[in-house]
Scaffold this active site. Structure first.
Site, PDB file in Angstrom:
ATOM      1  N   ILE A  50     -13.160   0.521  -2.927  1.00  0.00           N
ATOM      2  CA  ILE A  50     -14.596   0.872  -2.909  1.00  0.00           C
ATOM      3  C   ILE A  50     -14.808   1.961  -1.855  1.00  0.00           C
ATOM      4  O   ILE A  50     -14.435   1.767  -0.701  1.00  0.00           O
ATOM      5  CB  ILE A  50     -15.471  -0.348  -2.529  1.00  0.00           C
ATOM      6  CG1 ILE A  50     -15.190  -1.538  -3.447  1.00  0.00           C
ATOM      7  CG2 ILE A  50     -16.939   0.022  -2.539  1.00  0.00           C
ATOM      8  CD1 ILE A  50     -15.917  -2.815  -3.023  1.00  0.00           C
TER       9      ILE A  50
ATOM     10  N   GLY B 171      -4.936  -4.571  -3.038  1.00  0.00           N
ATOM     11  CA  GLY B 171      -3.950  -4.310  -4.088  1.00  0.00           C
ATOM     12  C   GLY B 171      -3.462  -2.884  -4.011  1.00  0.00           C
ATOM     13  O   GLY B 171      -4.122  -2.007  -3.427  1.00  0.00           O
TER      14      GLY B 171
ATOM     15  N   GLY C  37       0.083 -16.118  -4.698  1.00  0.00           N
ATOM     16  CA  GLY C  37       0.214 -14.868  -3.937  1.00  0.00           C
ATOM     17  C   GLY C  37      -1.128 -14.248  -3.573  1.00  0.00           C
ATOM     18  O   GLY C  37      -1.173 -13.117  -3.090  1.00  0.00           O
TER      19      GLY C  37
ATOM     20  N   GLY D  77     -10.911  -1.777   0.315  1.00  0.00           N
ATOM     21  CA  GLY D  77      -9.900  -1.191  -0.582  1.00  0.00           C
ATOM     22  C   GLY D  77     -10.387  -0.028  -1.418  1.00  0.00           C
ATOM     23  O   GLY D  77     -10.646   1.062  -0.915  1.00  0.00           O
TER      24      GLY D  77
ATOM     25  N   VAL E 196     -11.519  -0.471   4.706  1.00  0.00           N
ATOM     26  CA  VAL E 196     -12.633  -1.372   4.378  1.00  0.00           C
ATOM     27  C   VAL E 196     -12.822  -1.428   2.874  1.00  0.00           C
ATOM     28  O   VAL E 196     -13.043  -0.400   2.233  1.00  0.00           O
ATOM     29  CB  VAL E 196     -13.949  -0.909   5.044  1.00  0.00           C
ATOM     30  CG1 VAL E 196     -15.099  -1.829   4.653  1.00  0.00           C
ATOM     31  CG2 VAL E 196     -13.804  -0.870   6.554  1.00  0.00           C
TER      32      VAL E 196
ATOM     33  N   LYS F 249     -13.407  -5.484   9.444  1.00  0.00           N
ATOM     34  CA  LYS F 249     -14.063  -4.508   8.552  1.00  0.00           C
ATOM     35  C   LYS F 249     -15.532  -4.337   8.927  1.00  0.00           C
ATOM     36  O   LYS F 249     -16.065  -3.218   8.907  1.00  0.00           O
ATOM     37  CB  LYS F 249     -13.917  -4.965   7.100  1.00  0.00           C
ATOM     38  CG  LYS F 249     -12.452  -4.972   6.649  1.00  0.00           C
ATOM     39  CD  LYS F 249     -12.285  -5.723   5.351  1.00  0.00           C
ATOM     40  CE  LYS F 249     -10.839  -5.808   4.921  1.00  0.00           C
ATOM     41  NZ  LYS F 249     -10.618  -6.766   3.829  1.00  0.00           N
TER      42      LYS F 249
ATOM     43  N   ASP G 163     -10.272 -10.989   9.357  1.00  0.00           N
ATOM     44  CA  ASP G 163     -10.111  -9.751   8.589  1.00  0.00           C
ATOM     45  C   ASP G 163     -11.490  -9.162   8.217  1.00  0.00           C
ATOM     46  O   ASP G 163     -11.729  -7.963   8.373  1.00  0.00           O
ATOM     47  CB  ASP G 163      -9.296 -10.061   7.322  1.00  0.00           C
ATOM     48  CG  ASP G 163      -9.163  -8.851   6.421  1.00  0.00           C
ATOM     49  OD1 ASP G 163      -8.413  -7.927   6.764  1.00  0.00           O
ATOM     50  OD2 ASP G 163      -9.831  -8.830   5.359  1.00  0.00           O
TER      51      ASP G 163
ATOM     52  N   VAL H  89       0.833  -1.211   0.000  1.00  0.00           N
ATOM     53  CA  VAL H  89       0.000   0.000   0.000  1.00  0.00           C
ATOM     54  C   VAL H  89       0.871   1.267   0.000  1.00  0.00           C
ATOM     55  O   VAL H  89       0.645   2.189  -0.793  1.00  0.00           O
ATOM     56  CB  VAL H  89      -0.983   0.006   1.191  1.00  0.00           C
ATOM     57  CG1 VAL H  89      -1.907   1.211   1.104  1.00  0.00           C
ATOM     58  CG2 VAL H  89      -1.801  -1.276   1.214  1.00  0.00           C
TER      59      VAL H  89
END
Ligand SMILES: NC(=O)c1ccc[n+]([C@@H]2O[C@H](COP(=O)([O-])OP(=O)(O)OC[C@H]3O[C@@H](n4cnc5c(N)ncnc54)[C@H](OP(=O)(O)O)[C@@H]3O)[C@@H](O)[C@H]2O)c1
Length: 426
Positions: A137, A303, A188, A135, A133, A206, A202, A16
């Site tokens: 969006i 990503g 990955g 990414g 939360v 969120k 995870d 990030v």
């Protein structure tokens, strides 16, 4: 446009952090136009100074101690992209807020576990976390600002791309969980220790954040009922297909008369539901408001590019002086509904010995617990051997279903632990 830039210090130069530096370089013009001034990185921190990251960090001040970024007079805003609810990430965020510096973070674990005290520490200083939360969006902005006029009754989402990728691949290729997980690790898409993702933690972080924003109740990770996807089998996907469902790991927060329920678990969702068609690494967030009805957002949940997009959107807001309270409004305690009180429909798959009377025993247990059947499906015939039997129920209470399963599991003809998946409405 003001020539006076907004200066930022970035802690964490991984996926990030690297993405943020790259976005600010690639899209400098559009970012400056929308921010009203340039946004410029002046200082960074990571663990390993010698690592080649493919980033141009020449001329940037380097800190081995991330928390020292907070005291740099040439840093207006601290961007925390280290991760983890304790240690250097928490130390840095607290140091920055204490110094009155705005903070932007992508750290859902920190927000879900420490969000209430951090908001208090922040006071009127911006603490922004759009990237935490889903990414790319803009789910936080949608809930806190775009839908702010609504009484929200439900927020649900596909909040973990790793799980959605695994479940999608299991369905499309008819493969078992362990096999697909191993492949996802090789590609990955899953960590070498995947438990945080596949055990639902995870997604629960969120959901904790979304529930606080939607319902104005203090962040309470411990109130979330969490189940992961390890026990979903290829057979369940075949059965789901026959019954007209898709299997998704959903995080669901609802306001009911009894209070607020928050749960993360695999769900059967009707194939026609918008969320059923969100596949692969994509995420989705669905909000139901009393005025707006249902709003569905979908996109990339992780990503470098999508997450950096959210981080920089927060920076643009800060550069413009646009600021809302951390959780949109003051938080007020509200009762949590325990999972035992959840009501809904259920999918139950049993492996039973194919002999007369077994089904009658099973349905007898369900009747004793006031559970009525919606459908029953038996695949194949193999007298004396184990065959799958799938039952779907009308709405009933979780506590009754749990009691029934305990008795069904103890029946001599039931060969394996029953598989239970909750059915969600479209
Ligand atoms: N990856 C995603 O798609 C995504 C999406 C949404 C949110 N997030 C969140 O974003 C945050 C960062 O995730 P990431 O995927 O970018 O992680 P990452 O690739 O593992 O990068 C973490 C970075 O933090 C640095 N770091 C670790 N300990 C440090 C310390 N004590 N002091 C200074 N720097 C330290 C590491 O330094 P070295 O490089 O020197 O080891 C590395 O650059 C996490 O909170 C994560 O949950 C990630």
């Amino acid at each position: 446009m003001s020539a006076h830039p907004l200066t930022i210090g970035v802690a964490g130069l991984g996926t990030v952090g690297g993405g943020v530096l790259k976005l600010l370089a690639d899209n400098a013009d559009v970012v400056a136009a929308r921010a009203g001034r340039p946004i410029v990185v002046t200082a960074v921190s990571a663990r390993d100074r010698s690592r080649d990251r493919g980033l141009n960090t020449a001329g940037l001040r380097w800190y081995d101690d991330a928390a020292a970024l907070a005291g740099d007079p040439g840093v207006d805003v601290v961007v925390e992209l280290i991760g983890g609810s304790e240690g250097p990430a928490r130390d840095l965020v607290e140091a920055a807020l204490r110094a009155g510096k705005p903070v932007v973070t992508a750290n859902k674990a920190l927000l879900a576990l420490r969000g209430a005290e951090l908001a208090q520490l922040a006071g009127t200083t911006p603490l922004a976390f759009e990237a935490a939360v889903a990414g790319g969006i803009p789910a936080i902005k949608a809930l806190r600002e775009g839908l702010a006029a609504n009484n929200i009754t439900r927020v649900a989402g596909i909040l973990n791309g790793t799980c959605n990728y695994i479940l999608t691949t299991m369905r499309e290729q008819g493969r078992e969980f362990a096999d697909v997980l191993a492949e996802a690790q090789k590609l990955g898409y899953a960590e070498s220790d995947p438990s945080f993702d596949i055990d639902g933690i995870d997604a629960a972080h969120k959901l904790t954040i979304l529930a606080a924003l939607a319902f104005g109740r203090p962040v309470d990770f411990s109130a979330v009922h969490v189940e992961g996807i390890r026990e979903v089998s290829a057979l369940d996907f075949q059965m789901a297909e026959d019954l007209g469902y898709r299997i998704k790991l959903l995080g669901i927060a609802e306001r009911t008369e009894a209070g607020i329920s928050t749960r993360v678990h695999p769900c059967m969702v009707p194939q026609a539901a918008p969320i059923a068609r969100v596949d692969g690494v994509f995420n989705a967030v669905e909000v139901v408001g009393d005025q707006c009805g249902r709003v569905v957002l979908q996109g990339r949940g992780a990503g470098a590019g999508p997450t950096a997009s959210a981080v920089v959107a927060d920076l643009i807001d800060i550069a413009r002086g646009r600021h809302t309270p951390v959780w949109g409004a003051p938080l007020a305690a509200a009762p949590s509904v325990p999972m035992a009180r959840h009501t809904g429909c259920y999918y139950l798959r049993l492996m039973v010995v194919d002999r007369p009377g077994v089904i009658a025993d099973v349905t007898g247990v369900l009747r004793d617990n006031s559970i009525s059947l919606e459908s029953m499906l038996q695949r194949g015939r193999a007298p004396g051997e184990a065959v799958p039997v799938v039952l779907t129920t009308h709405e009933c209470e979780e506590a009754g279903m749990r009691a029934a399963i305990a008795r069904i599991e103890a029946l001599a003809a039931v060969m394996e632990k029953p598989a239970l998946i909750r059915i969600e409405p479209a």
